[in-house]
Scaffold this active site. Structure first.
Site, PDB file in Angstrom:
ATOM      1  N   GLU A  54       0.817  -1.135   0.147  1.00 18.83           N
ATOM      2  CA  GLU A  54       0.160  -0.056  -0.019  1.00 18.83           C
ATOM      3  C   GLU A  54       0.753   1.048   0.001  1.00 18.83           C
ATOM      4  OE1 GLU A  54      -3.017   2.308  -0.622  1.00 18.83           O
ATOM      5  OE2 GLU A  54      -2.988  -0.034  -0.626  1.00 18.83           O
ATOM      6  N   PRO A 108     -28.910  25.292  11.645  1.00 18.97           N
ATOM      7  CA  PRO A 108     -29.403  25.671  13.089  1.00 18.97           C
ATOM      8  C   PRO A 108     -28.471  26.460  14.038  1.00 18.97           C
ATOM      9  CG  PRO A 108     -28.407  23.695  13.094  1.00 18.97           C
ATOM     10  CD  PRO A 108     -28.262  24.033  11.605  1.00 18.97           C
ATOM     11  N   ASP A 163     -30.176  37.695   9.296  1.00 20.12           N
ATOM     12  CA  ASP A 163     -30.911  37.802  10.433  1.00 20.12           C
ATOM     13  C   ASP A 163     -30.341  38.010  11.599  1.00 20.12           C
ATOM     14  OD1 ASP A 163     -33.063  37.745   8.603  1.00 20.12           O
ATOM     15  OD2 ASP A 163     -33.681  35.754   8.948  1.00 20.12           O
ATOM     16  N   LYS A 195     -34.131  40.297  11.772  1.00 18.02           N
ATOM     17  CA  LYS A 195     -35.531  39.527  11.908  1.00 18.02           C
ATOM     18  C   LYS A 195     -35.428  38.374  12.608  1.00 18.02           C
ATOM     19  CE  LYS A 195     -38.726  37.788   8.427  1.00 18.02           C
ATOM     20  NZ  LYS A 195     -38.906  37.414   7.221  1.00 18.02           N
ATOM     21  N   GLY A 227     -31.172  31.835   9.059  1.00 17.52           N
ATOM     22  CA  GLY A 227     -31.064  30.679  10.003  1.00 17.52           C
ATOM     23  C   GLY A 227     -31.938  29.307   9.187  1.00 17.52           C
ATOM     24  N   GLY A 228     -31.499  27.925   9.466  1.00 17.35           N
ATOM     25  CA  GLY A 228     -32.046  26.869   9.108  1.00 17.35           C
ATOM     26  C   GLY A 228     -31.943  26.735   7.483  1.00 17.35           C
ATOM     27  N   ASP A 229     -33.039  26.398   6.844  1.00 18.22           N
ATOM     28  CA  ASP A 229     -33.062  26.485   5.507  1.00 18.22           C
ATOM     29  C   ASP A 229     -34.208  27.564   4.968  1.00 18.22           C
ATOM     30  OD1 ASP A 229     -32.836  24.474   3.145  1.00 18.22           O
ATOM     31  OD2 ASP A 229     -34.885  25.246   2.985  1.00 18.22           O
ATOM     32  N   ILE A 245     -37.918  26.368   4.020  1.00 18.70           N
ATOM     33  CA  ILE A 245     -38.731  25.781   5.325  1.00 18.70           C
ATOM     34  C   ILE A 245     -38.874  27.036   6.392  1.00 18.70           C
ATOM     35  CG2 ILE A 245     -38.801  23.978   7.035  1.00 18.70           C
ATOM     36  CD1 ILE A 245     -37.146  22.325   5.245  1.00 18.70           C
ATOM     37  N   ALA A 251     -34.105  23.231  11.158  1.00 18.74           N
ATOM     38  CA  ALA A 251     -34.079  22.950  12.703  1.00 18.74           C
ATOM     39  C   ALA A 251     -34.585  21.636  12.981  1.00 18.74           C
ATOM     40  CB  ALA A 251     -34.725  24.092  13.359  1.00 18.74           C
ATOM     41  N   MET A 280     -41.530  27.517  15.779  1.00 23.13           N
ATOM     42  CA  MET A 280     -41.852  28.447  16.403  1.00 23.13           C
ATOM     43  C   MET A 280     -43.278  28.528  17.210  1.00 23.13           C
ATOM     44  SD  MET A 280     -41.317  30.871  13.086  1.00 23.13           S
ATOM     45  CE  MET A 280     -41.945  29.599  12.028  1.00 23.13           C
ATOM     46  N   GLY A 289     -31.074  24.443  19.499  1.00 20.70           N
ATOM     47  CA  GLY A 289     -30.469  23.298  19.030  1.00 20.70           C
ATOM     48  C   GLY A 289     -29.281  23.288  18.293  1.00 20.70           C
TER      49      GLY A 289
END
Length: 472
Positions: free
Chosen positions: A22, A229, A252, A274, A305-307, A310, A336, A387, A416
């Site tokens: 190897e 998240p 945000d 926001k 934040g998040g997506d 969504i 999230a 939320m 989270g």
């Protein structure tokens, strides 16, 4: 600086690898894509069935234990992977006398150089080394860089090099050329290069040069980027790259500083402030900002934040930007629900507990339709509420009224993926009391369903309860 890593051209260079196993294979793979002459001299005992050319690396195979005089003539690099240290030393001395640089695997005193860890992008090569002190550390750094360096930078560099004289003739001052390259190498050409489209990369660079000649700005572009998240390690690789190249970042308040620091220092930040219940900048104005900045020819990142798609109003923002005739690209983020459930080890689906999962918002549009509680109350169905802390009492009462058992397990995961994350659990009928008793204030998701009982915390809690009941 303990070491100096020179860049040695490989075009036409002769590279010889002696040995097998190897260790030898790794050296052969290292040069497999290089424009060099690759020769492999395996150990004598393994050569009987070997072909003339190695199928994996394209190396020319010269079998036989005996290495004849002149074997190292013209070699630039010789790698030796032999267990027999005395033989390795003799061969190293011969190769060195022939003018080659020698590397003997796992034998630093016999080496003229160390083999660095490489991030290989064709025309762009990044080398890392600790001088053999900590190879594992180097591999970890290399792995991190592999994700950060765009896959098309080699194509981009090669295309830019071919255009360099043209640019110099078209744009006579250093400042003009600098502005051109800053714009050209971060724009459409970079996207074409990442897609492996060499001709498209060249065409994009030329189109940008034509616009500069005519005094026109590069068209702006908006990227809707999910920041995940909050944990920077949960950003996607593409999100990091887009953020790094941004001229303007519209973000945000919940996006942490640790993520914003991934951007260039000179990128302008616009905090639209926001967060739930506090919109310092109206949604319509946020869309206007994206359009105004993109019309200046800038790369604008809308970081959420998040997506974005969504419960992030990304759809509304994308529609507004597209309606203004500006190109939009969406970079997904880890939402999230996924991050919080993973962190608490709650499987959102499970063959024995839930066959479906639904994401709902606890803050539906004021004049919009009410949630369909009857369908949400069905058994063997996981419900994740975003939320929903402020409306948990209404949510709990209506789900129970619609037929969901009050004993259905629930978990509330606050903050989270962040260091201050905490998770509390109970039943659906207890949900409002849990939130009040534990003073849940931060961003949180609520998971409702039998899958919550699969979380380690719940399993251990049930086990303790069983022990107490048995002892009573």
């Amino acid at each position: 600086m303990d070491q100096f890593l020179p860049a040695i051209p490989l075009k036409g260079a002769r590279v010889i690898v002696i040995g097998d196993g190897e260790a030898a294979r790794a050296k052969l793979r290292l040069f497999a894509s290089a424009p060099s002459e690759l020769i492999w001299r395996p150990a004598a005992k393994t050569v009987t069935a070997l072909p003339a050319i190695d199928g994996e690396t394209g190396a020319r195979i010269l079998p036989g234990r005996f290495v004849p005089p002149g074997a190292f003539s013209g070699a630039k690099f010789v790698f030796i992977a032999l267990e027999d240290e005395a033989r390795a030393a003799r061969l190293a001395a011969r190769a060195r006398r022939a003018g080659a640089l020698v590397n003997v695997v796992d034998n630093l005193p016999l080496c003229d150089f160390y083999t660095p860890a490489l991030v290989d992008r064709g025309s762009v090569t990044i080398a890392l080394s600790t001088g053999g002190a900590a190879p594992v550390l180097v591999r970890d750094i290399r792995s991190a860089l592999e994700g950060l360096v765009a896959p098309g930078v080699g194509i981009l560099a090669r295309s830019a090099n071919a255009l360099r004289d043209t640019v110099r003739n078209a744009l006579p001052t250093v400042d003009e050329r600098r502005r051109f390259w800053e714009s050209a190498l971060r724009g459409e050409a970079a996207a074409r290069a990442d897609a492996g489209d060499g001709p498209g990369t060249s065409r994009a660079l030329i189109a940008t040069l034509d616009r500069f000649r005519d005094g026109k700005a590069e068209p702006g572009r908006v990227f809707l980027v999910g920041a995940g998240p909050g944990d920077p390690e949960l950003l996607t690789l593409k999100a990091v790259r887009v953020l790094r190249d941004a001229d303007v970042i519209v973000h945000d308040r919940l996006v942490p500083e640790a993520i914003l620091q991934r951007a260039r220092r000179d990128a302008r930040r616009i905090d639209v402030g926001k967060r739930r219940g506090h919109h310092s900048v109206p949604q319509e104005r946020i869309g206007d900002i994206l359009i105004e900045e993109a019309r200046k020819g800038l790369r604008v990142v809308r970081l959420k934040g998040g997506d974005s798609f969504i419960f992030g109003r990304g759809g509304e923002e994308a529609e507004a930007v597209r309606a203004a005739g500006i190109e939009v690209e969406v970079v997904p983020g880890i939402s999230a629900a996924l991050a919080c459930a993973a962190s608490a080890q709650i499987p959102l689906t499970h063959r024995e507990a839930a066959q479906a999962v639904t994401f709902v918002t606890g803050q539906p549009k004021a004049d919009g339709p009410e949630l369909d509680y009857r369908s949400l109350a069905s058994a063997r169905h996981t419900l994740v509420v975003y939320m929903g802390v402020a409306t948990a009492a209404v949510l709990s009462a209506k789900l129970i009224a619609a037929g969901r058992s009050g004993d259905t397990p629930v978990a509330i995961i606050e903050n989270g993926s962040l260091p201050e994350e905490r998770s509390v659990s109970g039943t659906l009928s207890e949900l409002p009391a849990l939130i009040e008793a534990h003073e849940i204030k931060g961003p949180a998701v609520i998971v409702i369903g039998e899958v919550v009982a699969r979380a380690p915390e719940m399993i251990s809690g049930l086990a303790r309860q069983a022990e107490l009941e048995a002892a009573a």
